[in-house]
Design an enzyme around this catalytic site. Structure first.
Site, mmCIF file in Angstrom:
data_model
loop_
_atom_site.group_PDB
_atom_site.id
_atom_site.type_symbol
_atom_site.label_atom_id
_atom_site.label_comp_id
_atom_site.label_asym_id
_atom_site.label_seq_id
_atom_site.Cartn_x
_atom_site.Cartn_y
_atom_site.Cartn_z
ATOM 1 N N SER A 19 -8.951 8.347 -34.460
ATOM 2 C CA SER A 19 -9.208 8.477 -33.031
ATOM 3 C C SER A 19 -9.701 9.879 -32.742
ATOM 4 C CB SER A 19 -7.932 8.192 -32.235
ATOM 5 O OG SER A 19 -8.081 8.577 -30.881
ATOM 6 N N ARG A 59 -45.552 -28.493 -31.186
ATOM 7 C CA ARG A 59 -45.392 -27.037 -31.267
ATOM 8 C C ARG A 59 -44.702 -26.562 -30.002
ATOM 9 N NH1 ARG A 59 -46.755 -26.768 -35.012
ATOM 10 N NH2 ARG A 59 -48.729 -25.864 -35.653
#
Length: 403
Positions: free
Chosen positions: A274, A313
């Protein structure tokens, strides 16, 4: 790649999907296409040689191809244009045979299959490491007493080995399903303009088979331009794996809380610290896996949402799928790599587990304490854990033989 994305994935997967790797995979498609077409007599051998010799990624301005893809609407269009220019420098007659009978989606889907295959190899290797580590913990701690918890409250005594056996079971099943889904999904895409391979004069099937062999992909036997079920099924299986890893990560992070302190991720310099509180040991592997579990469902949902595609497509759906797919693989490998790294070195505090049991026993009437919080209950859990391990190893045997 974003600074916030990088540490949630791995350098290897980021490299597998980077611009250069993808352009290189597209060029491998073009080279394989030319070789296969020359072999069946569709194009001259001299043209194929010129095309193949030009399909070297170092000859191309990858950044420019990527930049131009935005205006073109497809990364294949500037790639093919640049390839034809390169071929023309050495053999002008071969230009007409470059990308012959193919279409943009053919080259992009096949390239995506190639880079996905590479990423999947990474996922499978780390998944196996995670599985092996959990199986070892399940055996080693088969009868180590600990509290089971239901609805976030202490419930009764189980064993840590039984918990590990529960964690690993979905991963073994996931590895099996992933291998099946991968084999179904990773195939050559070749259909030409509308999927019929009309320009190949009836030789398209043979071309596809030859390309599949060269590129080490499956042969779909037909185009899958807008039939995305097997492809998306692989994405769904990845999502399930990430969810299973997220469950393990959540349990480990809860067991590692200071107030519980029964199982901790391994420590090493620079890991889990930390910036403000030097006493902290943050479960960073669990954090990565949980971040992936938060993100993967949205990626999978996007793949499923993109499945309704127009006719032969897609207009937008396929493009959305392409953008989501690498992100899913990046998160998936980040998750499994994080736990594969942490699980072998899990710090299991059996003394603390016993102390937490004894503390609860002291607060209960003797009869209730003996029924629910007797450490001897871990013996039964241990027998179940070992039986589960043997069953899982039985599932595992044919998987290892198929590698």
């Amino acid at each position: 790649m974003s600074i916030f994305e990088g540490f949630l994935s791995t350098p290897e997967t980021l490299a597998a999907f980077d611009d250069r790797s993808f352009v290189d995979a597209m060029l491998r498609f073009e080279a394989a296409l030319a070789r296969a077409q020359a072999a069946v007599g569709l194009i001259p051998e001299s043209a194929a040689n010129s095309i193949v010799n030009s399909c070297k990624v170092e000859l191309f301005d990858v950044a420019r191809i990527v930049r131009d893809s935005g205006r073109a609407g497809s990364v294949a269009i500037p790639l093919v244009k640049a390839l034809k220019e390169a071929v023309g420098l050495f053999n002008a007659d071969a230009v007409a045979y470059t990308h012959f009978g193919s279409t943009s989606q053919d080259v992009i889907d096949t390239a995506m299959a190639q880079v996905t295959r590479n990423a999947m190899a990474l996922v499978e290797a780390d998944l196996s490491r995670a599985i092996d580590a959990l199986l070892e913990h399940a055996v080693q701690h088969a009868t180590t007493p600990m509290l089971a918890r239901t609805l976030m409250q202490p419930a009764s005594v189980t064993s840590f080995g039984f918990k590990c056996a529960g964690w690993v079971a979905p991963l073994v099943r996931s590895r099996h399903r992933l291998r099946v889904a991968k084999d179904n999904a990773l195939k050559v895409q070749l259909g030409g303009a509308v999927g019929t391979l009309a320009q190949m004069g009836g030789k398209g099937g043979e071309v596809m088979q030859r390309m599949a062999g060269e590129l080490e992909l499956g042969n779909a036997g037909a185009t899958w331009h807008t039939q995305r079920d097997e492809w998306v099924a692989l994405g769904c299986e990845l999502g399930l794996m990430v969810g299973a890893l997220g469950k393990i990560a959540l349990d480990i992070s809860l067991l590692g809380q200071y107030e519980v302190a029964e199982v901790m991720e391994p420590t090493e310099p620079g890991r889990g610290g930390s910036s403000a509180m030097p006493h902290k040991r943050n479960p960073v592997a669990s954090m990565v896996a949980l971040a992936a579990a938060q993100r993967a469902p949205q990626r999978v949902a996007a793949l499923l949402g993109a499945m309704p595609q127009e006719h032969e497509r897609a207009l937008g759906a396929w493009q959305a799928e392409l953008a989501e797919w690498p992100q899913l693989l990046m998160s998936a490998h980040g998750s499994v790599r994080a736990l594969a790294t942490a699980l072998p070195g899990l710090q299991v505090d059996a003394t603390r587990m016993r102390a937490n049991i004894d503390r609860l026993r002291a607060e209960l009437p003797q009869e209730a304490a003996d029924e629910w919080f007797n450490p001897a209950l871990a013996q039964n859990a241990g027998r179940l854990a070992l039986a589960q391990v043997e069953r899982l190893r039985g599932i595992d045997t044919p998987i290892k033989e198929s590698i």
